[in-house]
Design an enzyme around this catalytic site. Structure first.
Site, mmCIF file in Angstrom:
data_model
loop_
_atom_site.group_PDB
_atom_site.id
_atom_site.type_symbol
_atom_site.label_atom_id
_atom_site.label_comp_id
_atom_site.label_asym_id
_atom_site.label_seq_id
_atom_site.Cartn_x
_atom_site.Cartn_y
_atom_site.Cartn_z
ATOM 1 N N LYS A 83 0.853 -1.194 0.000
ATOM 2 C CA LYS A 83 0.000 0.000 0.000
ATOM 3 C C LYS A 83 0.887 1.243 0.000
ATOM 4 C CE LYS A 83 -3.972 1.883 2.611
ATOM 5 N NZ LYS A 83 -4.697 1.802 3.906
ATOM 6 N N SER A 158 -9.726 2.310 3.060
ATOM 7 C CA SER A 158 -8.862 3.013 2.159
ATOM 8 C C SER A 158 -7.980 2.113 1.297
ATOM 9 C CB SER A 158 -7.952 3.949 2.962
ATOM 10 O OG SER A 158 -7.056 3.205 3.761
ATOM 11 N N SER A 182 -9.587 -0.165 7.136
ATOM 12 C CA SER A 182 -9.031 0.015 5.789
ATOM 13 C C SER A 182 -8.430 -1.240 5.167
ATOM 14 C CB SER A 182 -7.963 1.106 5.797
ATOM 15 O OG SER A 182 -8.577 2.364 5.886
#
Lengths: 542, 499, 98
Positions: A83, A158, A182
């Site tokens: 990420k 997210s 997330s």
């Protein structure tokens, strides 16, 4: 080339076995993933940077080490996506924000250092809501990520980029960060496994801070065993993080292995009373109950457990999180790295002015909203009423969990009340968007481990997630029922991701090997266009 | 403020001053407070940084044990209550030299709580300065202003930032509002800061050099009509970096505020800056539009746990405190208060003590350090310890005098050589041939020659008139180029006359 | 409970160095009012007898030995700076209005 499609559909554990048996090389595997990325990205937009060159170099190094007969870790040679909230030395790291566009970090996050030490090539950096703030990945400054099950829908957020990439076979594994769900909510939306370890179980050093007391790095995978293997690689004490727990990783791989026996006798499972009913889609509720039945059938003792004050969790979270955000994001001021925007010519050309215009142009709406709210919550005269009260609610939620875990070993709930929504559908009203995280936020407040495992599909063919929570430092406890449930569902209707039509796999097979330099350009033209808009907007200001 | 200020005497007559100091002491640990970057004064810019001290995204603070122990020792020396649990808070404000745009400090749970420091005044009396807290925090980087006059921030076109100093540990010692000092306000404040410096040096936790920024103080001053009246509005003069500056700031602020109040004006709650060139304070910014610092507990750090056992361990490492030592030495050396103050004012206490420890008499050591050596130091505008003379040198010199190898005149010439960097006293004496001519045949023949050259004087001496004795001694001294001992010459002359 | 005004939002913006546009201040005002309403009832249960929790997992601060470690390469960090000169970061002038 047809073999590529088969390789990338394997689990990480299966890939590792083939690498160990020297049936494939890490270079072949890594190249196959790069080929899929190149084919899938136009429709998914899961990546912000593809670090193909570095990945292939790492793959070659592992292959060489293996050829020399060196002792290698269990995931050596298996590639991974990271990420873009996690710092990678020499690979652009942006947090999906204009304000960090182009930043090349001079150091590695501890988790990334551990991946490298484990011989795992890093394929690239995945898309997210800007600074991990959002539940749909639509708040990325550069572009939204699409859900591979239905590209008109969001992958959650997210960490939508990591979840989509893993679901779509662009990578077997990914790292995510989870502040309020997330990792888990995108897991639910994409039919993947997402784990938020105990707070302090994985070092946060090098994880770009959103809300420090809630953030945690964790695994994204297609199987429970893969998550456990990755968890064991990245977990453990780190002296560079003052909040890191000075203990070894709990025996998560052993627990996942044990769960595959599908014997849950003696395991006490609590269904959270407050995380069901109104507001939950009928399909989510139905699949949830079916999963609970499966646990019961495998011998688990199931009862309903109450978390009486969990209804205050969302409110407390939306005070604590923006407060920490407002302070953590202060450093993006145009002085040391990242974007700098000078004020319009008719305004003072001072440092303060530069900071204000850099932050105005560099941050997106959602980030600004949270910074302003958090600044208010911390300001003199409001601290006690807001931040102070929210910290007290946190104490109450910890108490609730403590009482619940006095009665049961694990707690279960749906991961999200709904399945993936359409792009643009929920973005207008902030509170509606925030409510998506209602089942996931309590675990962050309490610092307990929690994971989402795939629980089947709804009537639209969209994945549903099943959440399992365990007491602090007992991450192993949730892996056993998770692995058992995964196997039971697979026996019932086959592996979920086998149902995903992934047209990019055929496309990749036809296209052949993609050059590393070409792969490095993926997404970059769109990102440059976004950055160019700043100059245009500044022209209008003059 | 162009009009004339009220005199200090008048201001003190009409108003009761209340002041407070927030003194920052920079600790001399090898690495920074929250990361293992080394720090050295004057290091090459931006070379002493880790991701933490540059505030890079993802970096996290980890506390330096030495900094915490040093701060606790300082707290113990100030009789502070050491809190079992202390917490780190973020002080949020934006400034180019702040890598994270927040400072990590301590708010409501400091490491060191309330304490006090007794300071001694020139008249020998003691004043107890009450301390509110002594907390730990990290320093910011350094700005160099380019394009303005003489490196000043005003009028600069831009600034260069060196983040090396960012993250260096500071202990901020905050006094309670100090009342009851009246006309002695500045003297007490000055004595307090000097005593802090002495304590920090005695503990070895800081060099305590104000000119290098090891110590600096924010000076708060307010006035009130009478000691019974509530506290008035205060001004805060930031970063004063000399003892004299601190004293002058207090005096100036008392006069300035008294002038305003006497004219019916109002004191603004503001921060000010001491200007050494004009000897005045100038206003910085109004407190009302200053930052709301939005303190909150730093979620990247957890609380420090200090056990009583650890406090006791650290207590056992404390050296003798400066005031106690001062009293002990004064007694040991048999000095009166005036003599002791002369030593303290000259900054010669440590040097004299070391000289005595090296074998010299207290009187002898004091005579040299406050006499000849101080004279040269004043001439060269240097501190005593910056001259090329050591306590060992002075002790050796004294020994040579005691052994009769040097007389006063030769000793002065020898120390001049030492101060000129020529070497130790024995090296200087050897090189120049400084040596007392001893009694004996050599001296006897020189005296005989002086007698022969001055027959009339010899007559007078023989008749019992000793007045012209100096003529003979003078002649002998000339002949020996001053290397004879006058007393020995005198004794020898008398022996010969009476012989 | 808190009702945000546009001026208040602007003040908060200046406190955290964001040059909010007029439209933004207006929109944020409305958003914040919605959010602030929904969080008011936190105070109902946050009574005086409840201690606050800052970090969910109770730990004592680890203390690191005072031993220097490797520092960052200056050229590498300055290459990422928006503006640098003579080994230092360049800040626009710190004081001054128009």
């Amino acid at each position: 080339m047809a073999a590529d499609t088969q390789i990338v559909r394997l689990s990480a554990a299966q890939m590792a076995q083939k690498l160990k048996d020297k049936e494939i090389s890490s270079r072949e595997l890594t190249q196959a993933e790069i080929n899929v990325i190149a084919a899938a990205e136009p429709s998914l937009k899961a990546f912000l940077t593809v670090s193909a060159k570095q990945a292939l170099e790492q793959a070659d190094a592992v292959d060489e080490a293996r050829a020399k007969g060196e002792e290698l870790g269990p995931l050596a040679g298996v590639p991974i996506a990271v990420k873009d909230m996690i710092v990678t030395r020499g690979i652009e790291t942006t947090a999906a924000s204009r304000i960090l566009d182009g930043w090349i970090p001079p150091y590695d996050a501890t988790a990334v250092r551990k991946l490298k030490a484990a011989g795992m090539p890093i394929l690239g950096k995945t898309n997210l809501d800007e600074f991990a703030q959002g539940s749909s990945t639509e708040h990325s400054a550069f572009y939204p990520t699409h859900n591979p099950w239905d590209t008109t829908r969001v992958p959650g957020g997210s960490g939508g980029g990591s979840a989509s990439a893993v679901a779509a076979f662009e990578a077997p594994l990914a790292l995510g960060t989870d502040t309020g769900g997330s990792i888990r909510q995108p897991g639910a939306f994409t039919g993947t496994v997402g784990v938020k370890p105990t707070y302090g179980g994985v070092s946060r050093f090098g994880a770009i801070a959103m809300a420090s007391s809630l953030d945690q790095i964790g695994p994204v995978s297609r199987t429970v065993m893969d998550a456990a293997l990755l968890h064991a690689v990245i977990g453990g004490h780190d002296p560079a993080d003052s909040t890191s727990i000075p203990e070894d990783v709990p025996p998560v791989v052993e627990a996942a292995t044990a769960g595959q026996n599908q014997d849950l006798k003696g395991l006490k499972v609590g269904v959270v009373k407050e995380m069901q009913g109104e507001g939950y889609s009928p399909a989510v509720s139905k699949r949830f109950e079916q999963c609970v039945d499966k646990l019961r059938q495998m011998g688990a003792e199931v009862r309903e457990v109450s978390l009486p004050r969990v209804s205050y969790a969302l409110d407390a979270y939306y005070i604590l999180m923006p407060s920490e955000v407002s302070s953590n994001l202060a450093r993006y001021d145009g002085m040391r790295y990242g974007l700098r925007v000078m004020p319009p010519a008719d305004q003072p050309q001072t440092s303060a002015g530069m900071m204000a215009w850099t932050r105005e142009m560099g941050f997106g709406d959602e980030v600004k909203r949270r910074i302003i709210l958090g600044t208010y919550a911390l300001s003199a005269g409001f601290y006690d009423a807001w931040y102070g009260s929210a910290q007290k609610v946190r104490t109450l939620i910890l108490c609730d969990f403590e009482q619940a875990f006095g009665q049961v070993d694990v707690l279960v709930s749906p991961t999200s009340p709904v399945t993936a929504f359409r792009l643009g559908e929920e973005i207008t009203d902030p509170m509606t968007m925030y409510r998506n995280d209602i089942c996931t936020i309590p675990a962050n407040l309490a610092g307990i481990p929690a994971m989402s495992v795939p629980a089947g599909l709804d009537e639209n063919g969209l994945p549903i997630g099943f959440q399992i929570m365990a007491p602090q430092k007992r991450d192993d406890l949730m892996y056993r029922p998770a692995a058992a449930l995964e196997k039971a569902l697979e026996q019932e209707s086959g592996s979920l991701l086998d149902k995903l039509s992934a047209p990019w796999l055929d496309k990749a097979a036809k296209a052949g090997d993609v050059d590393a330099d070409q792969a490095a350009t993926i997404g970059k033209a769109e990102q440059k266009a976004v950055m160019d808009e700043i100059a245009d907007r500044m022209k209008e200001e003059r | 403020m162009a009009e004339k200020l009220m005199s200090f005497e008048e201001a003190i007559k009409r108003y009761d001053p209340v002041w407070g100091l927030e003194t920052h002491v920079e600790l001399n640990t090898k690495t920074k407070l929250f990361c293992p970057a080394p720090y050295s004064f004057g290091g090459e810019p931006n070379t002493e940084l880790t991701p933490v001290s540059l505030g890079l995204p993802g970096s996290l603070p980890v506390l330096n044990k030495q900094a915490i122990d040093d701060a606790i020792r300082l707290g113990l020396a100030l009789h502070c209550h050491i809190n079992e649990w202390s917490q780190w808070s973020r002080k949020n404000y934006f400034y180019p030299d702040m890598p994270r745009d927040y400072q990590i400090s301590q708010d409501d749970k400091p490491l060191n709580g309330e304490g006090y420091l007794d300071v001694e005044l020139d008249d020998g009396s003691t004043f107890r300065v009450p301390i509110l807290r002594a907390h730990v925090e990290d320093d910011a980087g350094k700005n160099t202003h380019i394009g303005g006059a003489a490196g000043r921030i005003e009028g600069a076109a831009y600034s260069l930032i060196d983040y090396n100093r960012a993250g260096v540990p500071l202990v901020e010692i905050v006094t309670q509002p100090v009342t009851g000092t009246g006309a002695k306000a500045a003297e007490i404040a000055g004595a307090y800061v000097r005593m802090l410096r002495d304590i920090a040096r005695a503990l070895g936790v800081s060099e305590g050099r104000l000119e290098q920024g090891n110590m600096r103080a924010d000076v708060n001053v307010s006035l009130r009509e009478s000691p019974d009246a509530p506290l008035g509005t205060r001004s805060e003069t930031k970063n004063v970096n000399s003892f004299r500056g601190i004293e002058k700031t207090i005096i100036y602020e008392i006069r300035r505020q008294a002038t305003i109040l006497s004219q019916g004006g109002e004191i603004l709650q503001e921060t000010r800056n001491w200007d050494e060139s004009t000897q005045t304070t100038a206003n910085g910014r109004l407190k009302s539009d200053a930052n709301d610092y939005r303190y909150f507990p730093d979620p990247d750090l957890v609380q420090v746990h200090t056990t009583q056992e650890h406090i006791d361990e650290l207590k056992a490492t404390l050296p003798e405190m400066p005031l106690h030592r001062r009293h002990r030495l004064q007694k040991e050396w048999g000095l009166d208060d005036r003599q002791m103050h002369a030593i303290l004012n000259a900054g010669a206490l440590d040097l004299i003590d070391q000289t005595v420890q090296a074998g010299a008499s207290a009187d002898g050591a004091r005579k040299w350090w406050l006499g000849e050596i101080s004279r040269v130091a004043n001439e060269q505008k240097l501190a005593l310890d910056e001259l090329p003379v050591t306590p060992d040198d002075v002790a050796e010199l004294e020994q040579m005098i005691a052994d009769g190898k040097l007389n006063d005149r030769l000793a002065k010439k020898t120390i001049a050589g030492v101060l000129a960097g020529e070497g130790t006293p024995s090296e200087v004496a050897d090189a120049h041939g400084y040596k007392v001519v001893e009694a004996g045949s050599e001296l006897g023949s020189i005296i005989d020659k002086a007698f022969a050259d001055n027959p009339d004087v010899v007559e007078k001496l023989k008749s019992g008139n000793m007045k012209p004795m100096g003529v003979i001694i003078g002649a002998v001294m000339r002949a020996t180029r001053g290397q004879a001992d006058a007393k020995a010459v005198s004794a020898e002359v008398i022996k010969k006359i009476r012989g | 409970m808190a009702r945000f005004t546009k001026d208040q939002v602007r003040h908060l913006g200046s406190l955290v160095r964001i040059a909010l546009s007029d439209d933004e201040a207006d929109r944020l005002k409305n958003d914040l009012n919605v959010i602030s309403q929904s969080i008011t009832h936190v105070q109902d249960v946050a009574t005086a007898d409840v201690p606050p929790t800052a970090n969910p997992v109770p730990l004592e601060a680890p203390l690191r030995p005072d031993v220097p470690a490797k520092t960052l390469d200056r050229d590498e960090i300055l290459a990422q700076a928006p503006k640098s000169q003579d080994g230092q970061f360049v800040a626009p002038r710190i004081l001054g209005g128009k």
